[in-house]
Design an enzyme around this catalytic site. Structure first.
Site, PDB file in Angstrom:
ATOM      1  N   GLU A 145       0.845  -1.203   0.000  1.00 45.50           N
ATOM      2  CA  GLU A 145       0.000   0.000   0.000  1.00 45.50           C
ATOM      3  C   GLU A 145       0.878   1.251   0.000  1.00 45.50           C
ATOM      4  OE1 GLU A 145      -2.728  -0.095   3.253  1.00 45.50           O
ATOM      5  OE2 GLU A 145      -3.937   1.561   2.495  1.00 45.50           O
TER       6      GLU A 145
HETATM    7  N1  LIG Z   1     -14.692  13.751   2.606  1.00 46.03           N
HETATM    8  C1  LIG Z   1     -14.270  12.844   3.491  1.00 46.03           C
HETATM    9  C2  LIG Z   1     -14.055  11.508   3.090  1.00 46.03           C
HETATM   10  C3  LIG Z   1     -13.606  10.613   4.039  1.00 46.03           C
HETATM   11  N2  LIG Z   1     -13.396  11.002   5.316  1.00 46.03           N
HETATM   12  C4  LIG Z   1     -12.876  10.068   6.315  1.00 46.03           C
HETATM   13  O1  LIG Z   1     -11.514   9.828   6.026  1.00 46.03           O
HETATM   14  C5  LIG Z   1     -11.148   8.559   6.576  1.00 46.03           C
HETATM   15  C6  LIG Z   1     -10.256   7.832   5.642  1.00 46.03           C
HETATM   16  O2  LIG Z   1     -10.863   7.644   4.428  1.00 46.03           O
HETATM   17  P1  LIG Z   1     -10.128   6.800   3.318  1.00 46.03           P
HETATM   18  O3  LIG Z   1      -8.800   7.360   3.026  1.00 46.03           O
HETATM   19  O4  LIG Z   1     -11.065   6.615   2.212  1.00 46.03           O
HETATM   20  O5  LIG Z   1      -9.883   5.427   4.142  1.00 46.03           O
HETATM   21  P2  LIG Z   1     -10.015   3.930   3.685  1.00 46.03           P
HETATM   22  O6  LIG Z   1      -9.310   3.790   2.389  1.00 46.03           O
HETATM   23  O7  LIG Z   1     -11.426   3.517   3.719  1.00 46.03           O
HETATM   24  O8  LIG Z   1      -9.232   3.176   4.853  1.00 46.03           O
HETATM   25  P3  LIG Z   1      -7.885   2.286   4.817  1.00 46.03           P
HETATM   26  O9  LIG Z   1      -6.985   2.893   3.775  1.00 46.03           O
HETATM   27  O10 LIG Z   1      -7.304   2.396   6.178  1.00 46.03           O
HETATM   28  O11 LIG Z   1      -8.300   0.892   4.483  1.00 46.03           O
HETATM   29  C7  LIG Z   1     -12.428   7.850   6.941  1.00 46.03           C
HETATM   30  O12 LIG Z   1     -12.500   7.887   8.340  1.00 46.03           O
HETATM   31  C8  LIG Z   1     -13.522   8.686   6.350  1.00 46.03           C
HETATM   32  O13 LIG Z   1     -14.626   8.697   7.195  1.00 46.03           O
HETATM   33  C9  LIG Z   1     -13.569  12.330   5.663  1.00 46.03           C
HETATM   34  O14 LIG Z   1     -13.339  12.683   6.827  1.00 46.03           O
HETATM   35  N3  LIG Z   1     -14.022  13.233   4.759  1.00 46.03           N
HETATM   36 CA   LIG Z   2      -7.100   3.814   1.775  1.00 46.63          CA
END
Ligand SMILES: Nc1ccn([C@@H]2O[C@H](COP(=O)(O)OP(=O)(O)OP(=O)(O)O)[C@@H](O)[C@H]2O)c(=O)n1
Ligand SMILES: [Ca+2]
Length: 482
Positions: A145
């Site tokens: 990753e």
């Molecule tokens: N506009 C946004 C979109 C997402 N989030 C938050 O950002 C965090 C991380 O989102 P993301 O990078 O998409 O994480 P994932 O890929 O789902 O997680 P991981 O990579 O750890 O598997 C999440 O808590 C989500 O709620 C946010 O605060 N505002």
């Molecule tokens: Ca991610």
């Protein structure tokens, strides 16, 4: 006339021969489907692949289907249909489709391996029945990753591009021109960069790449449980240890904000299970306090800085070489800083101003924040205060960024039309689109070559004309005749 005729026919646009690829990023909080396209003739060049579509899957991430594993696959159907519309139907069969699951599924595998396997089989079944060429669905490692995120941003920023004169310039300067990558997800966070010197203290953190004819030694580490959602869970599990009753005054939420959490749910998770004990209550009632300084102090406890078996560490005894160069910070680093208006590249905000902005945001009462940003999802909005404080703790206390090198962090959501993230790097690698060797390219582009030749010809003609005038003055120009 002949030249113009040749130029027009030569430069008539050829029919576009485009290829497509699909990657699903099955994150802990949600799944995104990306469609990429590139010109078929140039697929081994750098910087030619770009994102043409992103589709956000409705509902939770696939790890959220541990209680109804058979529903994980069908949840992707809507986005797959969208991809079918974007890609011309005659190319469906040749379009590769990949799914990579990240920290949410890593955690589910630790907590309940059989549920994780069932979720993966369910998504595999759905992807196999789509009209594309299915290339695999797997849980990727934290190292992958980190590495693919680093490849993506450097590919998009054109840092691997080294043709002609720039190559000569770079070999003279011999500097590391790549940008580091900082990724903050819901369940894990990654830091990846090329260190200044080769430190071999912790070989498991080093990756070796040969890309476009150049060798790179890259440092990477993925902290499972240090994504922003899991960090919050860890903080709450810690807070619970010292509580006498079921209500918690939490400085990381706005004043007036309330949330109820199921304690048995909180401790099911491998990130918090070590702190599990018996409590005389089953629910945790959170009341916001909106105190940034107190929040920072409570988050700080998540970073254990006491023991370091190496010359330098980030936290929890994990090796970190001295920080080097610029960093692109994406996913939640970007979402949060962009929401707080702290991500501008035109007028970068110094570290003390960043801290004071988050402090005053945290101090705003919840009812005021909710009215001011009614269009934003409550789950996101309620956590921007915690997330802002957590990002500063991670960068300042965890990785030890300071006022001095803060400006080297660039918060980026997209580069051109493509989202910053690990998916593009993953696809480039699996489709062998990144060559190890520099494609043999002439130092000048075709256009520059033609331009230079035309210029040389004009100079030559002028010189000949001038010489002829000088030595063979026509009679009419000779003195005395007129
Ligand atoms: N506009 C946004 C979109 C997402 N989030 C938050 O950002 C965090 C991380 O989102 P993301 O990078 O998409 O994480 P994932 O890929 O789902 O997680 P991981 O990579 O750890 O598997 C999440 O808590 C989500 O709620 C946010 O605060 N505002
Ligand atoms: Ca991610």
């Amino acid at each position: 006339i002949a030249l113009i005729a040749v130029a027009v026919t030569q430069n008539k646009p050829l029919p576009k021969n485009v290829k497509y690829g699909i990657v699903l990023d099955a994150g802990s909080s949600h799944t995104n489907l990306y469609v990429y396209e590139w010109p078929a003739e140039k697929e081994n060049n750098t910087g030619v692949v770009q994102q043409v579509e992103v589709c956000k899957v409705e509902g939770p991430g696939i790890s959220g289907y541990s209680h109804a594993t058979e529903k994980a696959g069908p949840s992707l159907a809507q986005c797959l249909r969208q991809a079918e519309e974007v890609i011309p139907s005659k190319q469906h069969q040749e379009t590769p489709i990949y799914l990579g699951a990240t920290a949410g599924m890593r955690l589910l595998s630790l907590e309940n391996k059989s549920a994780a396997d069932k979720v993966m089989s369910s998504v595999e079944k759905t992807l196999c029945s789509a009209p594309f060429s299915f290339q695999g669905a797997r849980i990727i490692s934290g190292q992958e990753e980190g590495a693919y995120g680093w490849i993506t941003i450097n590919y998009l920023l054109g840092n691997f591009k080294q043709s002609g004169w720039t190559k000569l310039l770079h070999s003279l300067k011999s500097i590391s021109e790549t940008s580091g990558a900082l990724d903050l997800g819901g369940a894990s966070t990654q830091i990846t960069f090329v260190p200044n010197e080769v430190y071999s203290e912790s070989p498991e953190n080093l990756l070796y790449f040969r890309l476009y004819g150049k060798d790179y030694i890259v440092y990477t580490h993925s902290f499972l449980c240090y994504g922003k959602d899991q960090a919050l869970q860890q903080k709450l599990a810690r807070d619970l240890q010292t509580m006498e009753n079921s209500s918690l005054l939490d400085p990381c939420f706005h004043q007036g904000y309330q949330r109820t959490i199921n304690i048995s749910e909180l401790f099911k998770n491998p990130c918090t299970s070590a702190k599990k004990k018996q409590f005389p209550f089953s629910q945790l009632y959170i009341q916001g306090e909106g105190d940034y300084q107190k929040c920072r102090r409570s988050i700080q406890k998540l970073f254990n800085k006491t023991n370091c078996p190496y010359s330098s560490c980030s936290f929890n005894g994990i090796y970190l070489p001295p920080l080097q160069g610029d960093f692109g910070a994406f996913s939640a680093f970007y979402f949060v800083m962009n929401f707080l208006n702290l991500s501008s590249e035109q007028s970068p905000v110094p570290l003390d101003k960043v801290a004071s902005t988050i402090e005053s945001f945290c101090a705003r009462p919840w009812h005021e924040v909710k009215t001011a940003y009614h269009q934003i999802k409550e789950k996101y909005l309620s956590e921007y205060c915690f997330s802002g404080a957590y990002i500063l703790s991670l960068l300042e206390n965890g990785y030890e960024f300071t006022e001095k090198n803060w400006h080297r962090i660039h918060f980026l959501g997209k580069i051109g039309s493509s989202d910053a993230g690990w998916t593009l790097g993953y696809m480039l690698n699996l489709t062998n689109m990144i060559s190890a060797e520099d494609p043999a390219m002439p130092p000048l582009s075709h256009g520059s070559y033609v331009g230079l030749m035309v210029l040389c010809s004009l100079v030559l003609v002028s010189v000949l004309l001038f010489a002829w005038l000088l030595f063979h003055k026509p009679k009419c120009l000779q003195k005395g005749i007129v």
